[in-house]
Design a protein around this motif. Structure first.
Motif, PDB file in Angstrom:
ATOM      1  N   VAL A  47       0.950  -1.253   0.037  1.00  0.00           N
ATOM      2  CA  VAL A  47      -0.004   0.014   0.057  1.00  0.00           C
ATOM      3  C   VAL A  47       1.059   1.321  -0.098  1.00  0.00           C
ATOM      4  N   THR A  48       0.555   2.013  -0.771  1.00  0.00           N
ATOM      5  CA  THR A  48       1.227   3.447  -0.822  1.00  0.00           C
ATOM      6  C   THR A  48       0.424   4.517  -1.478  1.00  0.00           C
ATOM      7  N   HIS A  49       1.003   5.687  -1.129  1.00  0.00           N
ATOM      8  CA  HIS A  49      -0.143   6.884  -1.611  1.00  0.00           C
ATOM      9  C   HIS A  49       0.854   7.502  -2.601  1.00  0.00           C
ATOM     10  N   GLU A  50       2.108   7.193  -2.879  1.00  0.00           N
ATOM     11  CA  GLU A  50       3.102   7.553  -3.816  1.00  0.00           C
ATOM     12  C   GLU A  50       3.057   6.880  -5.149  1.00  0.00           C
ATOM     13  N   ASN A  51       2.745   7.879  -6.180  1.00  0.00           N
ATOM     14  CA  ASN A  51       3.086   7.042  -7.693  1.00  0.00           C
ATOM     15  C   ASN A  51       4.014   6.516  -7.955  1.00  0.00           C
ATOM     16  N   ASP A  52       5.283   6.993  -7.741  1.00  0.00           N
ATOM     17  CA  ASP A  52       6.596   6.739  -7.739  1.00  0.00           C
ATOM     18  C   ASP A  52       6.927   5.123  -7.003  1.00  0.00           C
ATOM     19  N   ILE A  53       6.240   5.123  -5.906  1.00  0.00           N
ATOM     20  CA  ILE A  53       6.492   3.955  -5.028  1.00  0.00           C
ATOM     21  C   ILE A  53       5.680   2.719  -5.602  1.00  0.00           C
ATOM     22  N   ALA A  54       4.390   2.950  -6.027  1.00  0.00           N
ATOM     23  CA  ALA A  54       3.563   2.008  -6.473  1.00  0.00           C
ATOM     24  C   ALA A  54       3.963   1.474  -7.991  1.00  0.00           C
ATOM     25  N   ALA A  55       4.730   2.296  -8.802  1.00  0.00           N
ATOM     26  CA  ALA A  55       5.267   2.013  -9.847  1.00  0.00           C
ATOM     27  C   ALA A  55       6.212   0.695  -9.755  1.00  0.00           C
ATOM     28  N   TYR A  56       6.704   0.504  -8.609  1.00  0.00           N
ATOM     29  CA  TYR A  56       7.709  -0.770  -8.604  1.00  0.00           C
ATOM     30  C   TYR A  56       6.917  -2.225  -8.730  1.00  0.00           C
ATOM     31  N   GLY A  57       5.601  -1.985  -8.498  1.00  0.00           N
ATOM     32  CA  GLY A  57       4.721  -3.155  -8.850  1.00  0.00           C
ATOM     33  C   GLY A  57       4.425  -3.549 -10.132  1.00  0.00           C
ATOM     34  N   ARG A  58       3.908  -4.504 -10.326  1.00  0.00           N
ATOM     35  CA  ARG A  58       3.575  -4.765 -11.586  1.00  0.00           C
ATOM     36  C   ARG A  58       1.888  -4.737 -11.942  1.00  0.00           C
ATOM     37  N   ARG A  59       1.289  -4.528 -11.030  1.00  0.00           N
ATOM     38  CA  ARG A  59      -0.109  -4.252 -11.020  1.00  0.00           C
ATOM     39  C   ARG A  59      -0.561  -3.216 -10.103  1.00  0.00           C
ATOM     40  N   LEU A  60      -1.618  -2.693 -10.315  1.00  0.00           N
ATOM     41  CA  LEU A  60      -2.075  -1.632  -9.502  1.00  0.00           C
ATOM     42  C   LEU A  60      -3.596  -1.569  -9.354  1.00  0.00           C
ATOM     43  N   VAL A  61      -3.666  -1.689  -7.950  1.00  0.00           N
ATOM     44  CA  VAL A  61      -5.194  -1.887  -7.562  1.00  0.00           C
ATOM     45  C   VAL A  61      -5.612  -0.585  -6.885  1.00  0.00           C
ATOM     46  N   ARG A  62      -6.593  -0.065  -7.306  1.00  0.00           N
ATOM     47  CA  ARG A  62      -7.119   1.489  -6.631  1.00  0.00           C
ATOM     48  C   ARG A  62      -8.226   1.078  -5.933  1.00  0.00           C
ATOM     49  N   PHE A  63      -8.569   1.631  -5.023  1.00  0.00           N
ATOM     50  CA  PHE A  63      -9.594   1.690  -3.805  1.00  0.00           C
ATOM     51  C   PHE A  63     -10.229   2.916  -3.670  1.00  0.00           C
ATOM     52  N   ARG A  64     -11.521   3.205  -3.718  1.00  0.00           N
ATOM     53  CA  ARG A  64     -12.149   4.189  -3.250  1.00  0.00           C
ATOM     54  C   ARG A  64     -13.681   3.831  -2.373  1.00  0.00           C
ATOM     55  N   ASP A  65     -13.789   4.303  -1.503  1.00  0.00           N
ATOM     56  CA  ASP A  65     -14.911   4.333  -0.480  1.00  0.00           C
ATOM     57  C   ASP A  65     -15.076   2.797  -0.363  1.00  0.00           C
ATOM     58  N   GLY A  66     -14.084   2.196   0.045  1.00  0.00           N
ATOM     59  CA  GLY A  66     -14.353   0.790   0.411  1.00  0.00           C
ATOM     60  C   GLY A  66     -14.504  -0.431  -0.663  1.00  0.00           C
ATOM     61  N   SER A  67     -14.438   0.274  -2.232  1.00  0.00           N
ATOM     62  CA  SER A  67     -14.355  -0.790  -2.987  1.00  0.00           C
ATOM     63  C   SER A  67     -13.315  -0.666  -4.235  1.00  0.00           C
ATOM     64  N   ILE A  68     -12.920  -1.505  -4.911  1.00  0.00           N
ATOM     65  CA  ILE A  68     -12.015  -1.323  -5.900  1.00  0.00           C
ATOM     66  C   ILE A  68     -12.511  -0.709  -7.151  1.00  0.00           C
ATOM     67  N   ILE A  69     -11.801   0.107  -7.435  1.00  0.00           N
ATOM     68  CA  ILE A  69     -12.400   1.104  -8.917  1.00  0.00           C
ATOM     69  C   ILE A  69     -11.790   0.872 -10.035  1.00  0.00           C
ATOM     70  N   SER A  70     -10.333   0.255  -9.811  1.00  0.00           N
ATOM     71  CA  SER A  70      -9.552  -0.192 -10.919  1.00  0.00           C
ATOM     72  C   SER A  70      -8.546  -1.220 -10.574  1.00  0.00           C
ATOM     73  N   ASP A  71      -7.979  -1.937 -11.531  1.00  0.00           N
ATOM     74  CA  ASP A  71      -6.960  -3.012 -11.421  1.00  0.00           C
ATOM     75  C   ASP A  71      -6.413  -3.316 -12.759  1.00  0.00           C
ATOM     76  N   GLU A  72      -5.206  -2.820 -12.840  1.00  0.00           N
ATOM     77  CA  GLU A  72      -4.516  -3.047 -14.217  1.00  0.00           C
ATOM     78  C   GLU A  72      -3.215  -3.365 -13.853  1.00  0.00           C
ATOM     79  N   ALA A  73      -2.643  -4.193 -15.153  1.00  0.00           N
ATOM     80  CA  ALA A  73      -1.217  -4.139 -15.021  1.00  0.00           C
ATOM     81  C   ALA A  73      -0.516  -3.141 -15.427  1.00  0.00           C
ATOM     82  N   THR A  74       0.672  -2.859 -14.912  1.00  0.00           N
ATOM     83  CA  THR A  74       1.445  -1.711 -15.174  1.00  0.00           C
ATOM     84  C   THR A  74       2.746  -1.519 -15.685  1.00  0.00           C
ATOM     85  N   SER A  75       3.252  -2.693 -16.118  1.00  0.00           N
ATOM     86  CA  SER A  75       4.453  -2.913 -16.702  1.00  0.00           C
ATOM     87  C   SER A  75       4.875  -4.206 -17.395  1.00  0.00           C
TER      88      SER A  75
END
Ligand SMILES: Nc1ncnc2c1ncn2[C@@H]1O[C@H](COP(=O)(O)OP(=O)(O)O)[C@@H](O)[C@H]1O
Ligand SMILES: [Mg+2]
Length: 230
Positions: A202-230
């Motif tokens: 879990v991070t709130h920094e884009n630079d840090i999130a970019a180390y992962g290969r998949r990005l899941v975004r939460f909002r209001d207790g739900s997943i709003i997006s889930d995508e491969a990043t590299s």
């Protein structure tokens, strides 16, 4: 086909505070395969930590299911959860959660105390983990004698000492400067790539999130997006 490690469906967590109910997580569904590196982002209060606590068997859902390596852990009792936690999951949090006045080596040995492993073997395993994170020359230092980055390395050594297949990291670089954060992230990348450890971060920094290969975004207790990043 990749082996599924974590599979949650309709996962909800409602906190009851006074007269009100807070739906911290609302019917979340997600599956994570062995060896993935997943970054989780989302505004403050969107349920990220609640989700991590459930995945880490620190908490149980109000409803929904959580399968970990094919075992339904959503209905296990406390002792069973503790055992799964000890064997399957390494935690790395923002505050380093190390015992003060306790050496790096002893801190890393802690998770092994429950296993009944002989002292000598415990020491070997802890030394190995400290070597992996590049701290073999600091094993006798106590937390207050280590930098923030070094303390986080001790935490990571403690997280991997049991050979847990999963590392859960909730804002692990939140207290670190940019350069140290990059070093810690490189370490996660290495553990993921070389040891096949599944990393969920879990991070709130884009630079840090970019180390992962998949990005899941939460909002209001739900997943709003889930995508491969590299
Ligand atoms: N122990 C708790 N008791 C009551 N409400 C909580 C508790 N933990 C979290 N919450 C609430 O649940 C929601 C999600 O919190 P959290 O999972 O910590 O979000 P995040 O980690 O994304 O900032 C927030 O509205 C928060 O106030
Ligand atoms: Mg949080």
């Amino acid at each position: 086909m990749k082996e599924i490690l974590i599979e949650v469906s309709n996962l909800s967590r409602i906190y009851h505070v006074g007269d009100s109910d807070i739906a911290a997580l609302n019917k979340v569904g997600l599956s994570i395969s062995k060896g993935e590196f997943v970054s989780i982002m989302g505004p403050s209060g969107s349920g990220k930590s609640t989700f991590m606590n459930l995945i880490g068997c620190l908490d149980t859902p109000s409803s929904g299911t959580y399968m970990l390596e094919g075992i339904d852990v959503s209905c296990l009792v406390r002792d069973e959860l503790a055992e799964i936690r000890n064997n399957k999951i390494g935690f790395v949090f923002q505050g380093f959660n190390l015992l003060s006045r306790t050496t790096a080596l002893e801190n890393v040995e802690l998770p092994l105390l429950y296993s009944g492993m002989p002292a000598r073997q415990r020491r070997e395993r802890a030394l190995d983990a400290l070597r992996t994170v590049g701290l073999e020359d600091r094993i006798d230092h106590q937390p207050n004698q280590l930098s923030g980055g070094q303390q986080q390395r001790v935490t990571i050594a403690r997280a991997i000492v049991n050979n847990a297949p999963i590392i859960l990291a909730d804002e692990p670089t939140g207290n670190l400067d940019t350069k140290t954060s990059a070093e810690i992230m490189d370490l996660f990348v290495r553990l993921n790539r070389d040891s096949g450890i599944t990393v969920i971060l879990v991070t709130h920094e884009n630079d840090i999130a970019a180390y992962g290969r998949r990005l899941v975004r939460f909002r209001d207790g739900s997943i709003i997006s889930d995508e491969a990043t590299s």
